[in-house]
Scaffold this motif. Structure first.
Motif, mmCIF file in Angstrom:
data_model
loop_
_atom_site.group_PDB
_atom_site.id
_atom_site.type_symbol
_atom_site.label_atom_id
_atom_site.label_comp_id
_atom_site.label_asym_id
_atom_site.label_seq_id
_atom_site.Cartn_x
_atom_site.Cartn_y
_atom_site.Cartn_z
ATOM 1 N N SER A 178 0.804 -1.437 -0.018
ATOM 2 C CA SER A 178 -0.022 0.132 0.209
ATOM 3 C C SER A 178 0.814 1.255 0.138
ATOM 4 O O SER A 178 1.289 1.955 -0.067
ATOM 5 N N ILE A 271 -4.640 4.735 4.202
ATOM 6 C CA ILE A 271 -5.101 2.746 4.390
ATOM 7 C C ILE A 271 -5.047 2.697 5.337
ATOM 8 O O ILE A 271 -4.977 3.153 6.251
ATOM 9 N N ILE A 296 -7.319 2.372 0.006
ATOM 10 C CA ILE A 296 -6.955 0.668 0.310
ATOM 11 C C ILE A 296 -7.694 0.379 2.190
ATOM 12 O O ILE A 296 -6.680 0.213 3.347
ATOM 13 N N VAL A 316 -9.183 -2.740 -2.651
ATOM 14 C CA VAL A 316 -8.118 -1.844 -3.530
ATOM 15 C C VAL A 316 -9.164 -1.221 -3.963
ATOM 16 O O VAL A 316 -10.150 -2.008 -5.161
#
Length: 469
Positions: A178, A271, A296, A316
């Motif tokens: 990521s 993330i 993500i 994703v």
């Protein structure tokens, strides 16, 4: 050395003011780890104070963990970094250390996973489709495995097409992927001021700067994030909204919506590390549900099922799918299909949910022991996870507490392992309750720590006294 501290007026007793000046000198880089301080008599002469005052100042500095005294050699700035790996590095020792109660590693307990694994291996051996598990597969993983994971994730409100699910080699690998996808060398990623040490390590290796965002009782502070977006222009935000490591804080959904609005306003990516989210019986909607096109999402079987199952799942945005898969190919080629088959078998057959229920119960039982023994020291810790954050009472400092605890046979992790700005680390330690083998072992370790919390640190306690040097 010629160090002469600047003594600030009104700082209380002169020995405390000298110690405060020493602490500032370390923080500002004037005093280096391992550097020898002036002898008591020399510094007393320079400052025009008594030798006894310098002795008290050095003793106070030792209590704070700033210096170590070595008989016949003098007093030195604490060089804990040379031994930091032994104290705070998150590794499993090669040889068992039965004399040490490990409250440092944040592992999940094993429980019934071994028996379930035996049954699963028998089922797989009779399936007649083992060939596919022994050859190369697409970097994102077998589509059948990704379809199972996609369906399973719907249980927490994440609607993801299997094409956007990518199997990785555990949560750490997923985080590496990521960060590589979202930021390059010299760029920055925002994160909580106390964050997962693995994120710090990855960012360092990639040449990415982690920008610390202040936290409050609800976790990441939206106002601080907005200010950072204005000044630092980070590419992404890495955060752990549910049962944050190390603080155990869970954001409210309102807080997450405020953060999501900032993310969209400044065009950042998120993330979302949700490796502990499975332990929460009630939880806010994930960012991957609120703003899926900017998120993500990361979870891992090693936390929710068994630590040795090094399989993680990324969800994703379609826009990032190809670049993420290219990074998987570069870094890992593919995650082991055989291990992915075990994990997705457990998801499909209800074993994963059974293990998650068991982990929730275990976490509650172990936290109840911790709250009973530690009392008000654990009052802010969630009872839903395997770790807790322990703020140390004065005059304890994290390094001296950690070293003394280890001398008492208990391993803990100090706050500077989590602090993005290590010189701003609070005097605290993280305790983990999953690696210990039993409730009596946890109770024994916690009682030893409670004994330290109720006592005073011993001055001039150094690493040599506990066998590190």
């Amino acid at each position: 050395m010629n160090w002469k501290p600047e003594i600030r007026k009104g700082a209380g007793p002169i020995y405390v003011a000298i110690c405060d000046a020493l602490e500032r000198g370390i923080a500002e880089g004037q005093l280096q780890p391992g550097e020898k301080l002036p002898p008591h008599r020399d510094l007393a002469y320079r400052l025009g104070v008594t030798v006894g005052t310098i002795a008290r100042a050095y003793t106070e500095a030792a209590v704070r963990g700033l210096v170590v005294g070595e008989v016949g050699r003098g007093t030195f700035i604490n060089d804990f970094d040379n031994h930091r790996d032994d104290i705070t590095r998150l590794v499993v020792p090669e040889k068992p250390q039965p004399e040490v109660i490990d409250l440092g590693l944040n592992l999940s307990a094993i429980g019934e996973a071994d028996e379930i694994l035996r049954s699963t291996l028998k089922d797989l051996s009779r399936s007649g489709s083992l060939d596919a598990l022994l050859t190369y597969q697409p970097s994102a993983g077998m589509i059948s495995h990704r379809a199972v994971a996609s369906q399973w994730l719907e249980g927490i409100g994440i609607r993801a097409h299997p094409d956007n699910v990518i199997i990785c080699n555990g949560g750490q690998h997923g985080l590496l992927i990521s960060m590589m996808a979202l930021a390059g060398h010299g760029e920055s990623i925002a994160t909580e001021q106390l964050t997962y040490p693995g994120a710090r390590a990855i960012a360092h290796q990639l040449g990415i700067t982690l920008a610390a965002v202040q936290m409050d009782h609800e976790g990441l502070d939206p106002a601080a994030l907005r200010e950072l977006c204005e000044t630092k222009r980070p590419k992404a935000l890495y955060c752990m909204p549910v049962l944050q490591n190390p603080t155990t804080i869970t954001m409210s959904e309102q807080r997450m919506r405020e953060i999501a609005a900032i993310i969209e306003e400044y065009g950042l990516w998120i993330i979302e590390d949700d490796v502990y989210g499975f332990l929460a019986e009630t939880r806010p909607r994930p960012f991957a549900s609120l703003i899926p096109e900017r998120t993500i999402y990361l979870t891992s079987a090693s936390k929710s099922m068994a630590p040795g199952l090094r399989i993680g799942f990324l969800v994703v945005p379609a826009k990032l799918s190809r670049s993420v898969q290219e990074i998987v190919t570069m870094s890992n080629w593919m995650s082991p299909p055989f291990m992915a088959a075990i994990v997705t078998n457990w998801m499909a057959n209800g074993y994963a949910d059974k293990l998650i229920a068991w982990h929730r119960n275990q976490a509650h039982e172990r936290q109840e022991v911790a709250h009973r023994i530690l009392g008000h020291h654990a009052e802010h810790a969630s009872t839903s996870c395997y770790h807790l954050w322990l703020q140390l009472p004065e005059p304890w400092r994290m390094d001296s507490f950690s070293a003394t605890a280890l001398r008492e046979g208990v391993r803990v992790i100090t706050a500077d392992a989590f602090a993005v700005k290590r010189d701003h680390a609070p005097h605290a330690v993280r305790l983990c309750l999953g690696a210990a083998h039993s409730l009596p072992q946890i109770a024994l370790g916690l009682n030893r720590l409670m004994g330290l919390l109720n006592s005073q640190p011993k001055p001039h306690m150094d690493l040599q006294s506990i066998g590190y040097v």
